[in-house]
Design an enzyme around this catalytic site. Structure first.
Site, PDB file in Angstrom:
ATOM      1  N   GLN A  39       8.916  -1.207   1.301  1.00 41.71           N
ATOM      2  CA  GLN A  39       7.478  -1.209   1.265  1.00 41.71           C
ATOM      3  C   GLN A  39       6.633  -1.767   2.234  1.00 41.71           C
ATOM      4  O   GLN A  39       7.232  -2.349   3.263  1.00 41.71           O
ATOM      5  CB  GLN A  39       7.136  -1.754  -0.060  1.00 41.71           C
ATOM      6  CG  GLN A  39       7.248  -3.057  -0.310  1.00 41.71           C
ATOM      7  CD  GLN A  39       7.507  -3.370  -1.679  1.00 41.71           C
ATOM      8  OE1 GLN A  39       8.048  -2.823  -2.681  1.00 41.71           O
ATOM      9  NE2 GLN A  39       6.948  -4.672  -2.144  1.00 41.71           N
ATOM     10  N   LYS A  60       6.469  -3.598   7.478  1.00 45.13           N
ATOM     11  CA  LYS A  60       7.419  -3.302   6.504  1.00 45.13           C
ATOM     12  C   LYS A  60       8.594  -3.949   6.299  1.00 45.13           C
ATOM     13  O   LYS A  60       9.103  -4.749   7.254  1.00 45.13           O
ATOM     14  CB  LYS A  60       8.027  -1.909   7.284  1.00 45.13           C
ATOM     15  CG  LYS A  60       8.955  -1.023   6.638  1.00 45.13           C
ATOM     16  CD  LYS A  60       9.800  -0.057   7.404  1.00 45.13           C
ATOM     17  CE  LYS A  60       8.745   1.039   7.877  1.00 45.13           C
ATOM     18  NZ  LYS A  60       9.384   2.070   8.821  1.00 45.13           N
ATOM     19  N   ASP A  80      14.978  12.349  11.099  1.00 46.74           N
ATOM     20  CA  ASP A  80      14.535  12.356   9.867  1.00 46.74           C
ATOM     21  C   ASP A  80      13.222  12.542   9.730  1.00 46.74           C
ATOM     22  O   ASP A  80      12.242  11.725   9.217  1.00 46.74           O
ATOM     23  CB  ASP A  80      14.952  10.984   9.126  1.00 46.74           C
ATOM     24  CG  ASP A  80      14.827  10.992   7.625  1.00 46.74           C
ATOM     25  OD1 ASP A  80      14.917  12.131   7.002  1.00 46.74           O
ATOM     26  OD2 ASP A  80      14.406  10.010   7.222  1.00 46.74           O
ATOM     27  N   ALA A 116       8.891   2.751  -0.973  1.00 48.02           N
ATOM     28  CA  ALA A 116       9.615   3.812  -0.970  1.00 48.02           C
ATOM     29  C   ALA A 116      11.220   3.331  -1.247  1.00 48.02           C
ATOM     30  O   ALA A 116      11.367   2.071  -1.780  1.00 48.02           O
ATOM     31  CB  ALA A 116       9.752   4.390   0.490  1.00 48.02           C
ATOM     32  N   SER A 117      12.078   4.231  -1.093  1.00 48.93           N
ATOM     33  CA  SER A 117      13.526   3.836  -1.652  1.00 48.93           C
ATOM     34  C   SER A 117      13.987   2.618  -0.981  1.00 48.93           C
ATOM     35  O   SER A 117      14.896   1.907  -1.226  1.00 48.93           O
ATOM     36  CB  SER A 117      14.341   4.833  -1.665  1.00 48.93           C
ATOM     37  OG  SER A 117      14.470   5.426  -0.216  1.00 48.93           O
ATOM     38  N   VAL A 124       0.798  -1.122  -0.008  1.00 52.26           N
ATOM     39  CA  VAL A 124       0.042   0.131  -0.028  1.00 52.26           C
ATOM     40  C   VAL A 124       0.779   1.037  -0.008  1.00 52.26           C
ATOM     41  O   VAL A 124       0.249   2.433  -0.205  1.00 52.26           O
ATOM     42  CB  VAL A 124      -1.059  -0.013   1.374  1.00 52.26           C
ATOM     43  CG1 VAL A 124      -2.171  -1.037   1.215  1.00 52.26           C
ATOM     44  CG2 VAL A 124      -0.046  -0.550   2.490  1.00 52.26           C
ATOM     45  N   ALA A 125       2.230   1.189   0.060  1.00 48.82           N
ATOM     46  CA  ALA A 125       3.007   2.231   0.011  1.00 48.82           C
ATOM     47  C   ALA A 125       4.633   1.730  -0.257  1.00 48.82           C
ATOM     48  O   ALA A 125       4.768   0.649   0.459  1.00 48.82           O
ATOM     49  CB  ALA A 125       3.126   3.150   1.218  1.00 48.82           C
TER      50      ALA A 125
END
Length: 678
Positions: free
Chosen positions: A202, A218, A331, A198-199, A195-196
């Site tokens: 996911q 994750k 971050d 990233a670098s 559902v998401a």
């Protein structure tokens, strides 16, 4: 992990899609079959397509197993693979070099403005192709719309949640391999697709089989450690300066999800109870080095909702992290901050955390106070303490340079100081003094700059330092650190004279924090409320140091008032000696003026622009009787609020008259002895 998001962070227009996906989550056996068919229909992710050669070879598993950035170990690994090293170097150089060349051609052909959005989109695609190390740099820049053009902000912000995911089949295999258990034994449901993405990895939405709780799972992207270690190694080579590339060293800390889970647990323990702050729960036993299971959080990106109050909450939480406990989120880019549907600020992603030592926390607070009060000599010393300037720097020259950087900004008022402008001007001006940004400080600057960047997109006039100062003022007034107390003492007494106006400013700002958090930021404060808040603070344990200073100055003031009364009485006696007026020294006159200001302060009355001059005129020209009457009238509001104070504050207040009387007796005795011998 800086760029990995939970699905609620997606823009509002996608929320209905997410709810549909959640309602259609399949039972595990059906899910896996659907996942495999979906994989066949989906293209390979961009990073793997263009940079997969970095980690595809099994001989590169040694680099993929690194837990920290170690130059010697990485050098040894890639000395054995010079072809890979050269290939990656050529890819980076040609990809970025081609883009810069096209921008140059655009400028020559005067088409820069026309092709601005096109080049921004091309840059984003190049960064995705090159992989996580380059994506992370772009994410940091995308948080500052005041530093880069809007077209680049829009494109680079897509790196935070719209990166092509990798194979779910690989992700599910990674989960089973890392946790040593079949998925159907761990989850009763799991989304067939991420559902998401990233670098660095996911996220999947799942439901735990044992507790039925909805969680975010994750999963780390394959080969990401090998790619990051190689890219940092190359960036070091290209830069030629270890400190320049050293800012990327913390990236490998994010690769171990067990550490991230522990960070999340600590962050939740320290800050999860703050008002309007939400920190998701971590499931440590269900997590491993490449898999992290955490509480599912619903919400929207903070940068995509018009909620300045939550930005203020973020500033307050960040300052609590930096200056109270020293453990901070290093971050907090827009993708890691979201507004929950119940109106709270949620923090996500705890891969990069920082530690701020106590001596540095005190130094940071002192630097802020010295900056606000234009004490640039002391600010130069603070910069040495913080490691921003070397101990061998020429202090006079550094002070002159700092004055040039900050003077104009401070004259606009603390609430108008731009954090971004100060950071840029400081670096440019202090270059000649071997100015350096320690690694810890670069993370501190980024954590505050991100919040200011989000706020600027909502309110161009927002200044994070203006929101920070009330918290810093309260910290200075209440902290029991000997160093900060010594600084406060030196700040309030300039050349031996008590600066009541500065104390009034600090108290007023510190009360603004409490009032705005409780009333949603209202600037209008009832005088009665101000009196109650001021007395409550002074009569608490945290207000002990300020209470002692006030008692000391009140004793001086009442002593001066007594002398003035005596002088006035003697002057009315027939045939009185003309030398009676000498009872009042210049110091006594100042103390009398201070008394009147303190009474005004405690009674919650706001001083006008010329209040200082007015008070001095009153103390010199008005009779002691008039001053006494004025003081009694100003104290009436204080007496009327005493019954509203907490019981323990009332008890302490009853003890103060005796304490004050003792101080007056001591001053009178000391003056008598001094006059006798002199």
């Amino acid at each position: 992990m800086s760029s990995l998001l939970l699905p609620p962070i997606l823009p509002l227009q996608f929320s209905s899609t997410l709810k549909s996906n959640f309602s259609s989550i399949y039972h595990f056996k059906c899910t896996r079959n659907l996942t495999i068919s979906a994989i066949k229909a989906r293209e390979i992710d961009t990073f793997t397509k263009y940079s997969g050669y970095v980690f595809e070879n099994q001989s590169n598993s040694e680099a993929d197993a690194l837990l920290e950035y170690n130059v010697s170990k990485i050098s040894a690994i890639y000395r054995k693979r010079p072809v890979l090293l050269v290939r990656r170097l050529l890819q980076i150089s040609t990809s970025l070099g081609r883009w810069f060349f096209l921008r140059y051609i655009d400028s020559l052909m005067q088409k820069s403005d026309q092709l601005f959005k096109v080049r921004a989109a091309e840059l984003r695609k190049i960064l995705v192709e090159l992989g996580p190390a380059f994506v992370k740099v772009a994410q940091a820049v995308s948080s500052r719309p005041d530093l880069i053009p809007p077209a680049y902000v829009n494109e680079l912000s897509l790196l935070q949640d719209q990166i092509t995911p990798f194979s779910s089949q690989v992700a599910f295999s990674t989960i089973e391999e890392e946790l040593g258990i079949a998925l159907e034994m761990l989850f009763s449901k799991i989304s067939p697709e991420p559902v998401a993405a990233a670098s660095l990895g996911q996220v999947y939405q799942a439901r735990l089989r044992d507790s039925a709780k909805v969680v975010a799972v994750k999963v780390q992207r394959p080969g990401v450690q090998a790619a990051i270690s190689l890219d940092i190694y190359i960036l070091r080579f290209l830069a030629g300066l270890i400190r320049k590339a050293g800012k990327l060293n913390t990236d490998l800390q994010e690769m171990d999800y067990r550490k991230e889970a522990q960070n999340g647990l600590k962050f939740r323990e320290l800050y999860g109870n703050l008002q309007d702050v939400c920190v998701p729960e971590m499931y440590l036993t269900q997590s491993s080095r490449r898999v992290l299971v955490m509480e599912w959080v619903e919400g929207q990106k903070l940068s995509e909702v018009n909620d300045l109050y939550l930005v203020e909450v973020g500033v307050y939480c960040s300052l609590t992290q930096l200056l109270e406990n020293g453990f901070y989120h290093a971050d907090p880019h827009p993708g890691n901050l979201l507004r929950t549907y119940d109106g709270k600020l949620a923090y996500l992603d705890f891969g990069m955390m920082g530690e701020f030592r106590s001596e540095l926390r005190d130094g940071f607070i002192e630097a802020c106070i010295h900056l606000i009060n234009r004490d640039f000599d002391a600010l130069a010393e603070d910069f040495v303490t913080l490691g921003l300037l070397p101990p061998t720097v020429q202090k006079d020259a550094a002070t002159k340079a700092l004055t040039g950087v900050f003077q104009n900004a401070v004259e606009k008022g603390v609430r108008n100081i731009s954090f971004g402008d100060l950071s840029g001007n400081l670096g440019r001006t202090m270059y000649n003094f071997k100015f350096q940004i320690p690694s810890y400080f670069s993370l501190v600057i980024r954590s505050l700059a991100v919040l200011e960047g989000i706020a600027i997109s909502l309110n161009p006039d927002y200044k994070v330092l203006g929101s920070s100062y009330p918290w810093i003022a309260r910290k200075v007034l209440t902290d029991n650190s000997p160093k900060l107390r010594s600084s406060l003492q030196a700040l309030l007494y300039k050349e031996g004279v008590f600066r009541v106006d500065l104390l009034e400013s600090l108290l007023s700002e510190s009360l603004r924090v409490k009032t705005e958090k409780s009333s949603g930021g209202s600037a209008d404060r009832d005088s009665r409320l101000v009196i109650k808040q001021t007395l409550t603070f002074i009569l608490t344990e945290k207000g002990t140091f300020v209470r002692e200073i006030l008692l000391q100055e009140l004793a001086k003031g009442f002593d001066a008032l007594g002398l003035a009364t005596t002088s006035a009485a003697i002057s009315r006696v027939p045939f009185a000696a003309p030398t009676s007026s000498s009872l009042m020294s210049a110091e006594d006159i100042v103390n009398l003026a201070t008394l009147h200001r303190l009474v005004l302060l405690l009674s919650g009355l706001q001083k006008s622009e010329n209040s200082s001059n007015e008070v001095k005129d009153i103390s010199r020209e008005a009779s002691p009787t008039e001053i006494q009457l004025a003081s009694v009238q100003e104290l009436i509001p204080i007496f009327s609020t005493i019954t509203e104070l907490p019981p323990e504050s009332q008890e302490l207040l009853l003890l103060l008259p005796a304490d004050l009387a003792g101080r007056l007796v001591s001053r009178a005795a000391a003056r008598t002895i001094r006059n006798f011998f002199l």
